[in-house]
Write a protein that holds these residues in place. Sequence first.
Motif, PDB file in Angstrom:
ATOM      1  N   LEU A   1       9.206   5.944   4.777  1.00  0.00           N
ATOM      2  CA  LEU A   1       8.671   7.306   4.678  1.00  0.00           C
ATOM      3  C   LEU A   1       9.668   8.186   3.927  1.00  0.00           C
ATOM      4  CD1 LEU A   1       6.713   9.633   5.425  1.00  0.00           C
ATOM      5  CD2 LEU A   1       8.004   9.878   7.570  1.00  0.00           C
ATOM      6  N   ASN A   2       9.184   8.836   2.880  1.00  0.00           N
ATOM      7  CA  ASN A   2       9.986   9.807   2.138  1.00  0.00           C
ATOM      8  C   ASN A   2       9.379  11.197   2.330  1.00  0.00           C
ATOM      9  OD1 ASN A   2      11.851   7.958   0.881  1.00  0.00           O
ATOM     10  ND2 ASN A   2      10.142   7.262  -0.392  1.00  0.00           N
ATOM     11  N   VAL A   3      10.206  12.163   2.700  1.00  0.00           N
ATOM     12  CA  VAL A   3       9.732  13.533   2.944  1.00  0.00           C
ATOM     13  C   VAL A   3      10.596  14.509   2.146  1.00  0.00           C
ATOM     14  CG1 VAL A   3       9.305  15.319   4.659  1.00  0.00           C
ATOM     15  CG2 VAL A   3       8.954  12.918   5.267  1.00  0.00           C
ATOM     16  N   LYS A   4       9.932  15.445   1.472  1.00  0.00           N
ATOM     17  CA  LYS A   4      10.627  16.511   0.754  1.00  0.00           C
ATOM     18  C   LYS A   4      10.057  17.855   1.198  1.00  0.00           C
ATOM     19  CE  LYS A   4      11.774  13.869  -3.401  1.00  0.00           C
ATOM     20  NZ  LYS A   4      11.644  13.801  -4.885  1.00  0.00           N
TER      21      LYS A   4
ATOM     22  N   ALA B   1       0.844  -1.205   0.000  1.00  0.00           N
ATOM     23  CA  ALA B   1       0.000   0.000   0.000  1.00  0.00           C
ATOM     24  C   ALA B   1       0.876   1.250   0.000  1.00  0.00           C
ATOM     25  CB  ALA B   1      -0.926   0.007   1.209  1.00  0.00           C
ATOM     26  N   ARG B   2       0.312   2.319  -0.559  1.00  0.00           N
ATOM     27  CA  ARG B   2       0.977   3.622  -0.564  1.00  0.00           C
ATOM     28  C   ARG B   2      -0.016   4.702  -0.130  1.00  0.00           C
ATOM     29  NH1 ARG B   2       3.749   2.618  -5.859  1.00  0.00           N
ATOM     30  NH2 ARG B   2       5.984   2.410  -5.451  1.00  0.00           N
ATOM     31  N   SER B   3       0.514   5.764   0.420  1.00  0.00           N
ATOM     32  CA  SER B   3      -0.286   6.971   0.674  1.00  0.00           C
ATOM     33  C   SER B   3       0.651   8.170   0.595  1.00  0.00           C
ATOM     34  CB  SER B   3      -0.964   6.908   2.046  1.00  0.00           C
ATOM     35  OG  SER B   3       0.001   6.968   3.077  1.00  0.00           O
ATOM     36  N   HIS B   4       0.107   9.321   0.267  1.00  0.00           N
ATOM     37  CA  HIS B   4       0.939  10.519   0.161  1.00  0.00           C
ATOM     38  C   HIS B   4       0.112  11.743   0.527  1.00  0.00           C
ATOM     39  CE1 HIS B   4      -1.094  11.599  -3.622  1.00  0.00           C
ATOM     40  NE2 HIS B   4      -1.055  10.303  -3.887  1.00  0.00           N
TER      41      HIS B   4
ATOM     42  N   GLU C   1       5.419  10.731   1.396  1.00  0.00           N
ATOM     43  CA  GLU C   1       4.835   9.505   0.859  1.00  0.00           C
ATOM     44  C   GLU C   1       5.226   8.327   1.740  1.00  0.00           C
ATOM     45  OE1 GLU C   1       4.439   7.681  -3.530  1.00  0.00           O
ATOM     46  OE2 GLU C   1       6.478   7.485  -2.700  1.00  0.00           O
ATOM     47  N   TRP C   2       4.235   7.493   2.055  1.00  0.00           N
ATOM     48  CA  TRP C   2       4.460   6.237   2.774  1.00  0.00           C
ATOM     49  C   TRP C   2       4.383   5.083   1.781  1.00  0.00           C
ATOM     50  CZ3 TRP C   2       6.145   5.271   7.519  1.00  0.00           C
ATOM     51  CH2 TRP C   2       5.957   6.215   8.530  1.00  0.00           C
TER      52      TRP C   2
ATOM     53  N   VAL D   1       1.584  13.335   8.547  1.00  0.00           N
ATOM     54  CA  VAL D   1       2.314  12.103   8.203  1.00  0.00           C
ATOM     55  C   VAL D   1       1.730  10.912   8.956  1.00  0.00           C
ATOM     56  CG1 VAL D   1       4.528  10.934   8.518  1.00  0.00           C
ATOM     57  CG2 VAL D   1       4.459  13.201   7.493  1.00  0.00           C
ATOM     58  N   VAL D   2       1.387  11.097  10.219  1.00  0.00           N
ATOM     59  CA  VAL D   2       0.771  10.024  11.003  1.00  0.00           C
ATOM     60  C   VAL D   2      -0.588   9.641  10.408  1.00  0.00           C
ATOM     61  CG1 VAL D   2      -0.243   9.433  13.232  1.00  0.00           C
ATOM     62  CG2 VAL D   2       1.989  10.570  13.132  1.00  0.00           C
TER      63      VAL D   2
END
Length: 295
Positions: free
Chosen positions: A67-70, A10-13, A22-23, A135-136
């Motif tokens: 977890l990717n954060v920009k 699964a993905r979420s953003h 994005e997770w 993010v949570v």
Amino acid sequence: MALSSMTGFARSHGTSGPYAFEWELKSVNAKGFDLRLRLPPGWDEIEQIARKRAADVLSRGTVYANLNVKRADALSTVRVNEQVLASIVKVAGQLAGRIDAVAPSIDGLLAIKGVIEVVEPESNEDEDKAAKAAVVAAFDEALAALAEMRRREGTALGQILSQRMDEIETLARKAEAAPGRKPEAIRARLAEQIAALLETSDRFDADRLNQESLLIAAKADIREELDRIASHVSQAREMLGKGGAVGRRLDFLAQEFNREVNTCCSKANDLELTNTGLAMKNVVEQFREQVQNLE
């Protein structure tokens, strides 16, 4: 409750203030539950929250969560440390009259450690707090999607396992009806064997042979094993019907199936019964392999 497999993706953003994130969640089979998190620097405080929420939703499987954060305005700036540069120039001037050397160049001065500084953009406490909350929430969204995918796969697995139970039940009925396990067939085979032995020697006691034949016939009977297989089929269907995290119990039941089928094969004194037992063993193995995927 529905059945669930242990595999899924699964993905979420989302975005919050200057942050875009994005997770990505992926789960695979495991004996227990293990969440393996990869978080960027500065986001460690959400780890405990993510672990607790994942443990509340999932009970088995290894889950990889990345977890990717920009940050949109995360352009670093470069500045010259005037104090360091001034000190270096002063020292260079003092040395110029004492040694014969080429005057320092600009690129040489700038290459000295400490002269050039990379300044990261200042963070805003309120923006960071809001971003971590978002993010949570995105993690909860991805976790729910992962759980839903695992439930869909679990439903498909449940149908396959039910089919295997039908096959085992059909083979057990075939074994029970096998002509070779009828008392008269067993007696006939024993009579032939005893007659062959009596022809080779006159020292056999007929009464003792009769007792031994009865004992052999009792040991060759698979009635008890077939009854236990029927009981295991009933338990498996009950577990599949209730759903939930039944993977461990079904795995144990698969071992019990295998034990009873092996005993049937070892007791089989007829080719048809042996072939039926081997076919049942193959189905039990297929059942066990599929059970390994269940939560």
